[in-house]
Every structure is written in C-alpha cells, then in structure tokens.
Scaffold this motif. Structure first.
Motif, mmCIF file in Angstrom:
data_model
loop_
_atom_site.group_PDB
_atom_site.id
_atom_site.type_symbol
_atom_site.label_atom_id
_atom_site.label_comp_id
_atom_site.label_asym_id
_atom_site.label_seq_id
_atom_site.Cartn_x
_atom_site.Cartn_y
_atom_site.Cartn_z
ATOM 1 N N CYS A 40 1.702 -3.372 -8.404
ATOM 2 C CA CYS A 40 1.869 -2.951 -7.014
ATOM 3 C C CYS A 40 3.302 -3.275 -6.604
ATOM 4 C CB CYS A 40 0.882 -3.697 -6.134
ATOM 5 S SG CYS A 40 1.060 -3.341 -4.374
ATOM 6 N N ILE A 41 3.945 -2.326 -5.955
ATOM 7 C CA ILE A 41 5.323 -2.511 -5.513
ATOM 8 C C ILE A 41 5.369 -2.278 -4.005
ATOM 9 C CG2 ILE A 41 7.718 -1.761 -5.798
ATOM 10 C CD1 ILE A 41 6.768 -0.548 -8.534
ATOM 11 N N ILE A 42 5.889 -3.275 -3.280
ATOM 12 C CA ILE A 42 6.052 -3.163 -1.831
ATOM 13 C C ILE A 42 7.508 -2.774 -1.583
ATOM 14 C CG2 ILE A 42 5.724 -4.280 0.411
ATOM 15 C CD1 ILE A 42 3.229 -4.312 -1.537
ATOM 16 N N VAL A 43 7.717 -1.641 -0.890
ATOM 17 C CA VAL A 43 9.062 -1.097 -0.692
ATOM 18 C C VAL A 43 9.383 -0.979 0.801
ATOM 19 C CG1 VAL A 43 9.054 0.149 -2.906
ATOM 20 C CG2 VAL A 43 8.195 1.280 -0.844
ATOM 21 N N PRO A 44 10.670 -0.869 1.138
ATOM 22 C CA PRO A 44 11.048 -0.710 2.552
ATOM 23 C C PRO A 44 10.396 0.527 3.175
ATOM 24 C CG PRO A 44 12.972 -1.261 1.236
ATOM 25 C CD PRO A 44 11.849 -0.991 0.272
ATOM 26 N N ASN A 45 10.234 0.494 4.503
ATOM 27 C CA ASN A 45 9.564 1.568 5.229
ATOM 28 C C ASN A 45 10.231 2.928 5.082
ATOM 29 O OD1 ASN A 45 7.429 0.010 6.235
ATOM 30 N ND2 ASN A 45 8.704 -0.746 7.900
ATOM 31 N N ASP A 46 11.537 2.969 4.883
ATOM 32 C CA ASP A 46 12.248 4.249 4.800
ATOM 33 C C ASP A 46 12.244 4.854 3.401
ATOM 34 O OD1 ASP A 46 13.895 2.366 3.639
ATOM 35 O OD2 ASP A 46 15.713 3.034 4.681
ATOM 36 N N THR A 47 11.443 4.320 2.507
ATOM 37 C CA THR A 47 11.407 4.774 1.111
ATOM 38 C C THR A 47 10.527 6.010 0.946
ATOM 39 O OG1 THR A 47 11.677 2.496 0.361
ATOM 40 C CG2 THR A 47 10.849 4.073 -1.253
ATOM 41 N N ASP A 48 11.020 6.986 0.176
ATOM 42 C CA ASP A 48 10.197 8.125 -0.228
ATOM 43 C C ASP A 48 9.377 7.656 -1.437
ATOM 44 O OD1 ASP A 48 9.100 10.412 -1.372
ATOM 45 O OD2 ASP A 48 10.893 11.630 -1.057
ATOM 46 N N LYS A 49 8.156 7.199 -1.170
ATOM 47 C CA LYS A 49 7.337 6.588 -2.222
ATOM 48 C C LYS A 49 7.049 7.530 -3.384
ATOM 49 C CE LYS A 49 3.748 5.543 -0.007
ATOM 50 N NZ LYS A 49 2.405 5.092 0.324
ATOM 51 N N HIS A 50 6.782 8.772 -3.085
ATOM 52 C CA HIS A 50 6.416 9.716 -4.142
ATOM 53 C C HIS A 50 7.592 9.972 -5.077
ATOM 54 C CE1 HIS A 50 2.528 10.296 -2.343
ATOM 55 N NE2 HIS A 50 3.108 10.513 -1.172
ATOM 56 N N ALA A 51 8.765 10.173 -4.514
ATOM 57 C CA ALA A 51 9.957 10.376 -5.345
ATOM 58 C C ALA A 51 10.267 9.116 -6.152
ATOM 59 C CB ALA A 51 11.153 10.757 -4.477
ATOM 60 N N LEU A 52 10.145 7.958 -5.514
ATOM 61 C CA LEU A 52 10.417 6.704 -6.204
ATOM 62 C C LEU A 52 9.427 6.477 -7.336
ATOM 63 C CD1 LEU A 52 11.860 4.037 -6.598
ATOM 64 C CD2 LEU A 52 10.454 3.075 -4.754
ATOM 65 N N GLN A 53 8.169 6.789 -7.089
ATOM 66 C CA GLN A 53 7.161 6.606 -8.131
ATOM 67 C C GLN A 53 7.498 7.446 -9.368
ATOM 68 O OE1 GLN A 53 3.083 7.767 -7.176
ATOM 69 N NE2 GLN A 53 2.381 5.905 -8.171
ATOM 70 N N HIS A 54 7.905 8.684 -9.172
ATOM 71 C CA HIS A 54 8.298 9.540 -10.297
ATOM 72 C C HIS A 54 9.500 8.948 -11.032
ATOM 73 C CE1 HIS A 54 5.504 12.803 -9.530
ATOM 74 N NE2 HIS A 54 5.824 12.744 -8.247
ATOM 75 N N THR A 69 1.315 1.351 -8.165
ATOM 76 C CA THR A 69 0.818 1.588 -6.819
ATOM 77 C C THR A 69 1.915 1.151 -5.867
ATOM 78 O OG1 THR A 69 -1.439 1.130 -7.532
ATOM 79 C CG2 THR A 69 -1.000 1.018 -5.169
ATOM 80 N N LEU A 70 2.344 2.039 -4.976
ATOM 81 C CA LEU A 70 3.416 1.720 -4.047
ATOM 82 C C LEU A 70 2.894 1.721 -2.615
ATOM 83 C CD1 LEU A 70 4.948 2.789 -6.644
ATOM 84 C CD2 LEU A 70 6.761 3.420 -5.079
ATOM 85 N N TYR A 71 3.335 0.721 -1.845
ATOM 86 C CA TYR A 71 3.056 0.633 -0.419
ATOM 87 C C TYR A 71 4.364 0.357 0.302
ATOM 88 C CZ TYR A 71 -1.937 -0.198 -1.438
ATOM 89 O OH TYR A 71 -3.240 -0.092 -1.861
ATOM 90 N N THR A 72 4.539 0.962 1.473
ATOM 91 C CA THR A 72 5.656 0.555 2.319
ATOM 92 C C THR A 72 5.253 -0.766 2.992
ATOM 93 O OG1 THR A 72 4.847 1.699 4.289
ATOM 94 C CG2 THR A 72 6.347 2.949 2.806
ATOM 95 N N VAL A 73 6.232 -1.468 3.531
ATOM 96 C CA VAL A 73 5.947 -2.720 4.227
ATOM 97 C C VAL A 73 4.943 -2.490 5.352
ATOM 98 C CG1 VAL A 73 6.945 -4.548 5.657
ATOM 99 C CG2 VAL A 73 8.178 -3.723 3.647
#
Length: 102
Positions: A40-54, A69-73
C-alpha cells in the motif's frame, strides 16, 4: 527473508510517498521464499494515482508479483476512520516499510 529493499527504493525514486506499507506476503512453506507481495502506498492528494500506478508497475523489477494499492492522504485519512474498511485493516495488519519523516 525480508521484503526486498530495492522495491521500496524504486517506489521512493518514482514518487514521493508519505508511507509504504507491506500488507501481504505469500511465501513457500518449505523455504519461506517470497512468492508474491502486496504493498500500500500513501501519496499526496494532488497525485494522479492511476498514472502513478502504471508507472510504478513498469518501474518495479521483481522476481515475484507485486500488487500495488494506492491511496491519497485524504482517502487514507477518511477510510481509516471506518474500522471495517480495507484501509483500516491495512493500517492494523500491515508493516510500515517507509514513512516520510520517520
């Protein structure tokens, strides 16, 4: 056998996670060799999770499958308030591999 530090370092090199939590490991019974991992990776709120996951799936080089699994803060904070949520379960059962400022 510990979770490969190279994977944690790759994640930290690709993005600026606030936390990386290992919440699932599948191992062989006879040798305890890692067969698969869930992170699980917690990322900043302004992150494009889908692009980052790829990007992360392409960047991580591992001998075993790694599920991300990615979640924003904001998502993490909201979901961990509900003790029945998957995020709350990850928080309770997972092992923190990296935490910003720790």
């Amino acid at each position: 056998m510990a979770f490969p530090d190279e994977i944690t370092q790759t994640i930290r090199g690709v993005c600026r996670p606030l936390a990386i939590i290992l919440y699932g490991e599948k191992r062989t019974l006879s040798t305890d060799k890692l067969k698969a991992a869930s992170v699980c990776i917690i990322v900043p709120n302004d992150t494009d999770k889908h692009a980052l996951q790829h990007t992360l799936y392409l960047a991580i080089v591992a001998d075993v499958p790694v599920n991300l699994t990615l979640y924003t803060v904001q998502e993490w904070d909201a979901l961990t308030q509900d003790e029945d949520s998957y995020a709350a379960w990850i928080r309770r059962k997972g092992r923190v591999l990296y935490e910003q400022g720790a």
